[in-house]
Design an enzyme around this catalytic site. Structure first.
Site, PDB file in Angstrom:
ATOM      1  CD  GLU A  43      -3.423  -0.577   1.686  1.00  0.00           C
ATOM      2  OE1 GLU A  43      -3.535   0.542   2.183  1.00  0.00           O
ATOM      3  OE2 GLU A  43      -4.351  -1.418   1.708  1.00  0.00           O
ATOM      4  CG  HIS A 266      -2.598  -3.408   8.110  1.00  0.00           C
ATOM      5  ND1 HIS A 266      -2.898  -4.690   7.776  1.00  0.00           N
ATOM      6  CD2 HIS A 266      -3.522  -2.652   7.464  1.00  0.00           C
ATOM      7  CE1 HIS A 266      -3.932  -4.729   6.976  1.00  0.00           C
ATOM      8  NE2 HIS A 266      -4.339  -3.505   6.758  1.00  0.00           N
TER       9      HIS A 266
END
Lengths: 393, 393
Positions: A43, A266
């Site tokens: 990402e 995360h």
């Protein structure tokens, strides 16, 4: 040989992710400070962020690669202390729907990136990937696509890692440890899970990588899981006569050390692997399938079949819509022609609504045809995967 | 070990190819009669044709595989005397443009299919592929795409064939023997050309596979090449300590033997390979690049850069068109709003043309945005390939 690996889904979407630049800076600082051997990032959607990181890490990680794919980019990149000998990108054949703009997975061209790295004479095949997100666990419309991706990932690893000594996979797999996709991937490749194998673990309970204590996570999504969920993984196996052990695994716990914000939504994973030459072949690819794996492949195949039925329905309805729009257009053309040659008693409809209707029908025709073609491709790929799984069984 | 291989671009497009069913029958008869070890077919677009062939050849070729891909299907299929142990499909990241309906390559999802076959203890990696067609040799707009495909094909073969004893590639590469793409593929993989290596050749002059004497070829396209052109290939190499020799290569000569029509608009190739165990590793993948290969990669890279510039231009113009359409729509919305709140002196435009213009602008906006996204992906993939080539150099 001891190898220290960093893995993180960085959540660095331009304009959308909160405090992106600050966090990317923090990640860069962490990587520079800790001096890992290998950092696998997901990402990182903006190439500018990658370039900034690359400039910052030039001295500690002289080798790096960004995998380009899709409209936005795959988001996958790697920083390495050791030379990257070669790379290959495999784009998954199914990856959501272009018209699901709010989900956007389709636009990233989700892929698995392969890097070949040689460290002290040991050949590493390093894979980094990010599978389709799960937006609703109860009614997961993307499960068949994610299963196709897990299958393609497993097949890609099997076919490309035959000359490797050690296989490493890091990434956000968007699957819980007990999900069929993870069992399929691990069963079919023989990869071992760093979390379950770690001799020493320090981090979030159950090794979760998406936890409620992280201020960026969506609390509502984690309600059924008070401890959080584990969807990021570091997996490994030894192919030839090497053994790999996970000496230590750490995760961040909701915030980055020493500051008040986390690196990402995360948690970061940091693994220390120990690789040594003696010993029997580790998790060599199984040639005869054990009954447990047969069950897993059968389960996955059934889910793919569910997806296949849905895709066929979609294809049928889009096709039907296109045919109806075409019929309407033909009818209008006939009416217009009739008026022109003076057959009817003049034009019975107001010109404005007549033209608007024609434009609308053309729009529907084009859209429905495009979607019909898209779902035809989806059917083809699901069929192909289903057939491959059947062949394996 | 002696291996007999058949390779043919079957030109079996439903509704479009002349005398398709008759020719597919003929191909089936030939395959059954001759009993090759391996038949690699391209352009079998209809799964019905594949099923018919499969039923017909069930006794002589008990193993077969059809590679599904794209809207229409990849057209690639394989019939084998020996069990197919595993398969993998790699779809090329670039493959023409969806709006070039008259060319249609985009809709086939052109790919390379890999089959793993074991014969007498020798592990074969068999690849079958079909690259983007060349519609105009003088001004070949698809050259960068075909080069990306040739590069991806070479990379895919390199990375997946490391455990194989023998690598075989059959297919319609749509490139002349001296083209940069073929030189890149052969140089980067070490594959040898069955035609140039054949100890004994029988067939069309210069090994051509698209010849004027074939009644289905378009004569105008072959005018600059009175003998025809060679664009179909059987390539091979030995990876481990095996040697491969091409004992014999045959092609059909414009008609199928014994009948008045050819199998296809392409000529069929039939190779007899001799594989034996002793000897030094054959065409092992080069680790240090020889200067000739450097030149080839540099040449290919330049062509990819030409494509990159063109893709960037396209992306820019589509983006500009989308912005203009959006501006027009906003202007119209402002005018309509003005009329509604009674600011202006009534609606100055006739309602019909006003609405039609709005519809047109919406259509252009949607189309231009889609194309802009498509060319963004094209730019990404060309950039990725260019970077990989640069890394290799």
């Amino acid at each position: 040989l001891q190898l220290r690996i960093f893995n993180l889904n960085c959540w660095a979407i331009r304009y959308l992710s909160k405090r992106r630049q600050e966090r990317v800076q923090l990640i860069g600082d962490k990587l520079r400070w800790e001096g890992f051997d290998l950092a696998l990032l997901q990402e990182v959607w903006s190439e500018q962020d990658y370039s900034d990181l690359k400039a910052k890490l030039a001295s500690s990680y002289p080798f790096s690669h960004y995998f380009r794919s899709g409209v936005i980019g795959s988001g996958l990149c790697v920083f390495s202390k050791f030379p990257i000998l070669d790379t290959l990108l495999y784009q998954y054949s199914l990856n959501g729907y272009p018209y699901m703009l709010q989900h956007g997975d389709w636009f990233c061209g989700k892929s698995v990136g392969l890097l070949i790295i040689k460290i002290s004479g040991i050949l590493f095949n390093v894979y980094v990937t990010h599978l389709h997100a799960e937006y609703c666990r109860e009614k997961d419309a993307y499960l068949p696509h994610r299963l196709v991706q897990a299958w393609e990932l497993a097949q890609f690893i099997r076919h490309t890692s035959k000359a490797a000594d050690v296989v490493l996979l890091g990434g956000d797999l968007n699957m819980h440890p007990e999900d069929v996709g993870i069992r399929l991937l691990r069963g079919w490749t023989g990869l071992q899970d760093a979390f379950t194998e770690a001799e020493c673990f320090e981090g979030c309970e159950d090794g979760c990588t998406l936890v409620p204590s992280n201020c960026f996570t969506v609390k509502a999504e984690l309600l059924p899981f008070p401890l959080g969920i584990r969807i990021d993984y570091i997996l490994y196996k030894a192919v030839s006569n090497f053994t790999v052990k996970c000496q230590e695994l750490k995760t961040t716990k909701g915030t980055a050390p020493g500051v008040d914000i986390p690196f990402s939504d995360h948690e970061a994973m940091m693994a220390t692997l120990h690789i040594h030459r003696q010993g029997q072949p580790g998790g060599a690819t199984t040639t005869t399938m054990d009954p447990k794996l047969v069950d897993v492949v059968t389960e996955a195949r059934m889910e793919v079949e569910v997806g296949l039925r849905a895709a066929r329905r979609q294809r049928y309805w889009r096709g039907r819509m296109a045919v109806l729009a075409l019929l309407l257009l033909l009818l209008q053309a006939a009416a217009a022609l009739g008026t022109l040659v003076g057959l009817g008693a003049g034009q019975p409809f107001p010109k404005l609504s007549f033209s608007l209707l024609a434009f609308l029908a053309t729009g529907v025709l084009l859209l429905a045809t495009t979607l019909h073609l898209f779902h035809t491709m989806e059917v083809k790929m699901l069929q192909g995967t289903e057939e491959q799984m059947r062949r394996v069984l």
